[in-house]
Design a protein around this motif. Structure first.
Motif, PDB file in Angstrom:
ATOM      1  N   PHE A 266       0.670  -0.829  -0.403  1.00  0.00           N
ATOM      2  CA  PHE A 266      -0.094   0.007  -0.065  1.00  0.00           C
ATOM      3  C   PHE A 266       1.300   1.158  -0.307  1.00  0.00           C
ATOM      4  CE2 PHE A 266      -2.925  -3.397   1.833  1.00  0.00           C
ATOM      5  CZ  PHE A 266      -3.829  -2.953   0.834  1.00  0.00           C
ATOM      6  N   ASN A 267       1.880   1.220  -0.985  1.00  0.00           N
ATOM      7  CA  ASN A 267       2.811   1.942  -0.474  1.00  0.00           C
ATOM      8  C   ASN A 267       3.387   2.946   0.349  1.00  0.00           C
ATOM      9  OD1 ASN A 267       0.445   4.769  -0.570  1.00  0.00           O
ATOM     10  ND2 ASN A 267      -0.051   2.755  -2.685  1.00  0.00           N
ATOM     11  N   PRO A 486       7.871   1.797  -0.891  1.00  0.00           N
ATOM     12  CA  PRO A 486       6.496   2.662  -0.439  1.00  0.00           C
ATOM     13  C   PRO A 486       6.395   3.365  -2.074  1.00  0.00           C
ATOM     14  CG  PRO A 486       8.740   3.569  -0.492  1.00  0.00           C
ATOM     15  CD  PRO A 486       9.410   2.081  -0.410  1.00  0.00           C
ATOM     16  N   HIS A 487       6.974   2.905  -2.801  1.00  0.00           N
ATOM     17  CA  HIS A 487       6.564   2.564  -4.678  1.00  0.00           C
ATOM     18  C   HIS A 487       5.590   2.656  -4.378  1.00  0.00           C
ATOM     19  CE1 HIS A 487       7.100   4.269  -8.637  1.00  0.00           C
ATOM     20  NE2 HIS A 487       7.003   2.649  -8.565  1.00  0.00           N
ATOM     21  N   GLN A 488       4.281   3.137  -5.232  1.00  0.00           N
ATOM     22  CA  GLN A 488       2.715   2.801  -5.986  1.00  0.00           C
ATOM     23  C   GLN A 488       2.679   2.899  -7.265  1.00  0.00           C
ATOM     24  OE1 GLN A 488       0.122   5.937  -5.196  1.00  0.00           O
ATOM     25  NE2 GLN A 488      -1.915   4.525  -5.891  1.00  0.00           N
ATOM     26  N   PRO A 489       3.277   1.746  -8.278  1.00  0.00           N
ATOM     27  CA  PRO A 489       2.730   1.699  -8.967  1.00  0.00           C
ATOM     28  C   PRO A 489       1.683   1.930  -9.649  1.00  0.00           C
ATOM     29  CG  PRO A 489       2.946  -0.689  -8.332  1.00  0.00           C
ATOM     30  CD  PRO A 489       3.093   0.432  -7.132  1.00  0.00           C
ATOM     31  N   ARG A 490       0.972   3.185  -9.839  1.00  0.00           N
ATOM     32  CA  ARG A 490      -0.776   3.375 -10.212  1.00  0.00           C
ATOM     33  C   ARG A 490      -1.246   2.501 -11.489  1.00  0.00           C
ATOM     34  NH1 ARG A 490      -1.406   8.307  -7.576  1.00  0.00           N
ATOM     35  NH2 ARG A 490       0.687   9.069  -6.448  1.00  0.00           N
ATOM     36  N   LEU A 491      -0.024   2.827 -12.401  1.00  0.00           N
ATOM     37  CA  LEU A 491      -1.035   1.515 -13.093  1.00  0.00           C
ATOM     38  C   LEU A 491      -1.825  -0.030 -13.131  1.00  0.00           C
ATOM     39  CD1 LEU A 491      -2.130   1.089 -16.296  1.00  0.00           C
ATOM     40  CD2 LEU A 491       0.616   0.675 -16.755  1.00  0.00           C
ATOM     41  N   ASP A 492      -0.656  -0.256 -11.823  1.00  0.00           N
ATOM     42  CA  ASP A 492      -0.977  -1.573 -11.232  1.00  0.00           C
ATOM     43  C   ASP A 492      -1.989  -1.455 -10.714  1.00  0.00           C
ATOM     44  OD1 ASP A 492       1.898  -3.598 -12.391  1.00  0.00           O
ATOM     45  OD2 ASP A 492       1.729  -1.934 -12.338  1.00  0.00           O
ATOM     46  N   ALA A 617      16.836   2.842 -12.875  1.00  0.00           N
ATOM     47  CA  ALA A 617      17.146   2.388 -10.387  1.00  0.00           C
ATOM     48  C   ALA A 617      15.902   1.705 -10.868  1.00  0.00           C
ATOM     49  CB  ALA A 617      17.634   3.068  -9.627  1.00  0.00           C
ATOM     50  N   ASP A 618      15.762   0.447 -10.099  1.00  0.00           N
ATOM     51  CA  ASP A 618      14.793   0.286  -9.294  1.00  0.00           C
ATOM     52  C   ASP A 618      13.701   1.240  -9.024  1.00  0.00           C
ATOM     53  OD1 ASP A 618      13.116  -1.969  -7.265  1.00  0.00           O
ATOM     54  OD2 ASP A 618      12.424  -2.990  -9.567  1.00  0.00           O
ATOM     55  N   PRO A 619      12.811   1.547  -9.238  1.00  0.00           N
ATOM     56  CA  PRO A 619      11.837   2.598  -8.502  1.00  0.00           C
ATOM     57  C   PRO A 619      11.805   2.275  -7.170  1.00  0.00           C
ATOM     58  CG  PRO A 619      10.194   1.376 -10.537  1.00  0.00           C
ATOM     59  CD  PRO A 619      11.939   1.018  -9.956  1.00  0.00           C
ATOM     60  N   ALA A 620      11.692   0.799  -6.397  1.00  0.00           N
ATOM     61  CA  ALA A 620      11.553   0.543  -4.866  1.00  0.00           C
ATOM     62  C   ALA A 620      13.086   1.227  -4.218  1.00  0.00           C
ATOM     63  CB  ALA A 620      10.773  -1.053  -4.576  1.00  0.00           C
ATOM     64  N   ILE A 621      13.403   0.668  -4.871  1.00  0.00           N
ATOM     65  CA  ILE A 621      15.425   0.852  -4.501  1.00  0.00           C
ATOM     66  C   ILE A 621      15.933   2.125  -4.499  1.00  0.00           C
ATOM     67  CG2 ILE A 621      17.564   0.028  -4.490  1.00  0.00           C
ATOM     68  CD1 ILE A 621      16.957  -2.639  -6.048  1.00  0.00           C
TER      69      ILE A 621
END
Length: 671
Positions: A266-267, A486-492, A617-621
């Motif tokens: 949940f980001n 804490p990344h929020q993939p809004r499309l997913d 870079a990976d978004p979460a990282i």
């Protein structure tokens, strides 16, 4: 007067960290979501009469994106600038208390609100509005100007009143969740089977969700009852002037939020909620020496009353949820012991009591602040201190009044008791999102399996059809469930909502299909590029199919996480030159032909370089790297030293008081 200066500062820096996560997560996705070649171009939200002056444009849609032409930027690049400035300002507030001030928080709120205005369905989440409301309160709570050493000073009387608003927001946020769940009449909540469904049907589950789903049924029912009780019975303790009761409530809420973080992506929502929970503490929680200055008898009495209140809460949980221990089977049985009609009666009376409790809590806090103002010396003088405290009391009372509307709306009878003027104020300020309703998972979906939309592409109508992989949402049954927060993939996340309806109810998914068919790199970057099957050439045809996903059994030896079953067609076969599709997207302004926007070449090159660097870079990282870097800077700047000096300042103030008292005794002896 309870000291809350350190707690307040910790809260403000925590919100700055959440802002960093929010801006950075959004920045990564801007080209694919809101760019000119994105799924929902932000530029379409700013179209209108070009002859209108800037003031009227701002009145029609208040956003800083209107300033893009004046500084030689397009709408898309202006969104990049706003996000990068937001990251910078929030990061400075996180690493340095000096920048946790009103100008900085006003800028952060304005920047995020500007992006929210054009975010459309991809920024329609409740955590976005919660961040706006919390960010607005930070403007009120934070001090004026850059404060070089605010952590070592005592609290001012007005701090108590301002910080009370944060606690009131936490109360509304937590208590409205179970109310909405039970008010919906959803059988999964009333039979306490919700968590037996939730771990499988939530938006983006983590690997621990699979294991949680396979816990014994009686334990899942008990945890459902526990979560409802924690959110329904404990929040009244937030508003009581009992330090021990609020500390107990803090631990329970912290435990609940950490379990949610462990099982669901949940980001930054749960991190924001934990930051709000800091309003239940004061400085004595971090500096126990402060408790020694208080009357021990009153402290013992307060602790005893807190234990009694907590015991009453536990007893209410035992009775309302019919807790019974089966010693033969070593299980705990639970069920809701009240009917829906009884619940409706309890809710109407309980909400009225909650409003009165909130008002009483505010009056006590305001009265205490005024009393402390009159008896506490101030550099500004008692008159100035009284004016400041009175101003914040009036301001807080107005905000409290507006915030009663979302709470009263939970029951029709309670809503009728509100004054029409209060409702009018709330309606006039609704567009600013400084007072919002909150209701996550009101109705549990995916009772018989989670619905998923699987998009497939092919070069011929006859096939073979190949699945289009997404980065995070369930698709390939063998792929490991990810940790994304804490990344929020809004499309997913929106694909999860799209699966609950039809593609006609989600026009943006047709735009997604068109962008895939036309091989737009900005949109493809939001997908799983590593396993994308059409890297060399875009698919000639695209379709979507609805599936039902369920977890594999606990005793299976297979490596897959899911078992899926094909249900029906979600949207028909499309191709890039499909005229009905093009007309449909043109109607919504997605494919509308627009004049090219002027962009300063040097600024464009600089922004492109930043994006090229972050895209690797990976978004979460990347998001966690901001946090780790911030901690390193705090440590190198002498974070522990500052903490030690803060403790010394508390001890110093105590020794000064003892010295002054001994001095006065000596003077009396001489006399």
């Amino acid at each position: 007067m309870a000291q809350i200066r350190y707690t307040r500062n910790l809260f403000l820096r925590s919100i700055c960290l959440v802002y960093v996560f929010a801006f950075a997560s959004l920045y990564i996705q801007i080209p694919g979501l809101f760019g000119d070649n994105g799924i929902l171009p932000a530029r379409s939200q700013l179209e209108g009469d070009e002859s209108l002056p800037l003031s009227k444009k701002l009145h029609r849609k208040p956003t800083l994106l209107w300033l893009a032409p004046f500084i030689g930027l397009s709408t898309e690049y202006m969104m990049d600038v706003i996000s990068l400035v937001g990251i910078f300002l929030a990061f400075t507030g996180f690493v340095s208390q000096k920048f946790c001030c009103k100008p900085n928080f006003f800028a952060l709120w304005s920047l995020y609100y500007s992006l929210f205005q054009v975010g459309q369905t991809f920024m329609s989440f409740q955590w976005d509005t919660l961040l706006l409301e919390t960010g607005f309160l930070c403007i009120i709570v934070s001090p004026f100007g850059i404060n070089k050493d605010s952590s070592r000073k005592g609290s001012s009387p007005s701090d108590q009143v301002k910080f009370w608003l944060v606690r009131w927001l936490l109360f509304r946020l937590i208590v409205t969740s179970p109310i909405n769940k039970l008010s919906s009449g959803d059988p999964s909540w009333w039979t306490l089977k919700a968590l037996g469904i939730h771990f499988q049907s939530m938006g983006l589950p983590t690997p621990l969700a699979w294991y949680s789903h396979h816990l014994p049924a009686w334990f899942l029912r008990l945890t459902t009852a526990f979560s409802l009780a924690t959110e329904l019975l404990l929040p009244p303790l937030f508003l009581l002037p009992l330090k021990g009761a609020k500390k107990i409530a803090f631990y329970f809420q912290l435990f609940l939020q950490l379990t949610i973080i462990a099982t669901g992506n949940f980001n930054w929502y749960n991190l924001l909620t934990i930051a709000l929970c800091l309003s239940l503490l004061d400085d004595s929680y971090f500096y126990p020496d402060l408790n020694r200055k208080k009357n021990k008898l009153l402290s013992i009495l307060s602790s005893m009353v807190s234990l009694v209140m907590f015991g009453a809460t536990v007893f209410a949980f035992y009775k309302l949820f019919g807790i019974k221990v089966d010693q033969k089977n070593f299980t705990v049985q639970s069920q809701i012991t009240f009917s829906k009609s009884q619940y409706d009666d309890y809710l109407g009376q309980g909400l009225i009591l909650a409003l009165y409790l909130g008002l009483a809590s505010f009056i006590v806090t305001a009265t205490t602040a005024l009393w402390d103002t009159m008896r506490t010396p101030s550099k500004l003088g008692k008159l100035n201190s009284l004016v400041v405290t009175s101003f914040y009391i009036v301001t807080s009372l107005l905000i409290f009044s507006i915030n009663t509307v979302p709470l009263a709306n939970l029951h029709p009878a309670v809503n009728k008791t509100l004054h029409p003027m209060v409702k009018s104020w709330h309606g006039q300020l609704a567009h600013l999102h400084i007072s919002n309703p909150y209701a996550l998972f009101r109705v549990m979906t995916g009772v018989d399996g989670r619905p998923e939309v699987i998009i497939e592409g092919a070069q011929n109508r006859q096939g073979p059809w190949t699945e289009i992989p997404f980065r995070y949402k369930p698709g390939n049954v063998n792929r490991t469930l990810p940790f994304v927060a804490p990344h929020q993939p809004r499309l997913d996340w929106q694909m999860w909502f799209a699966a609950l309806g039809t593609y006609h109810q989600n026009p943006w998914i047709s735009s997604l299909a068109y962008r895939i068919l036309t091989h737009q790199p900005e949109v493809l970057s939001l997908l799983d590029s590593t396993h994308y099957p059409f890297k060399a050439k875009a698919p000639a045809f695209l379709r979507a199919v609805s599936y039902k996903y369920v977890y594999t059994p606990a005793n299976t030896k297979a490596t897959q996480w899911w078992i899926r079953k094909r249900e029906e067609e979600y949207f028909p076969e499309f191709e890039a030159n499909h005229q009905p599709l093009i007309a449909y997207l043109t109607q919504f302004g997605i494919l509308k032909k627009r004049k090219p926007e002027h962009i300063e070449p040097q600024v464009k090159d600089a922004l492109d370089s930043i994006r090229k660097y972050t895209a690797t870079a990976d978004p979460a990282i990347l998001l966690w790297s901001f946090f780790i870097t911030g901690l390193a800077i705090i440590y190198l700047r002498g974070g522990p030293k500052h903490t030690a000096s803060a403790k010394e300042s508390h001890g110093k103030s105590k020794s000064q008081q003892q010295h002054q008292s001994s001095g006065s005794k000596n003077k009396n002896r001489k006399k």
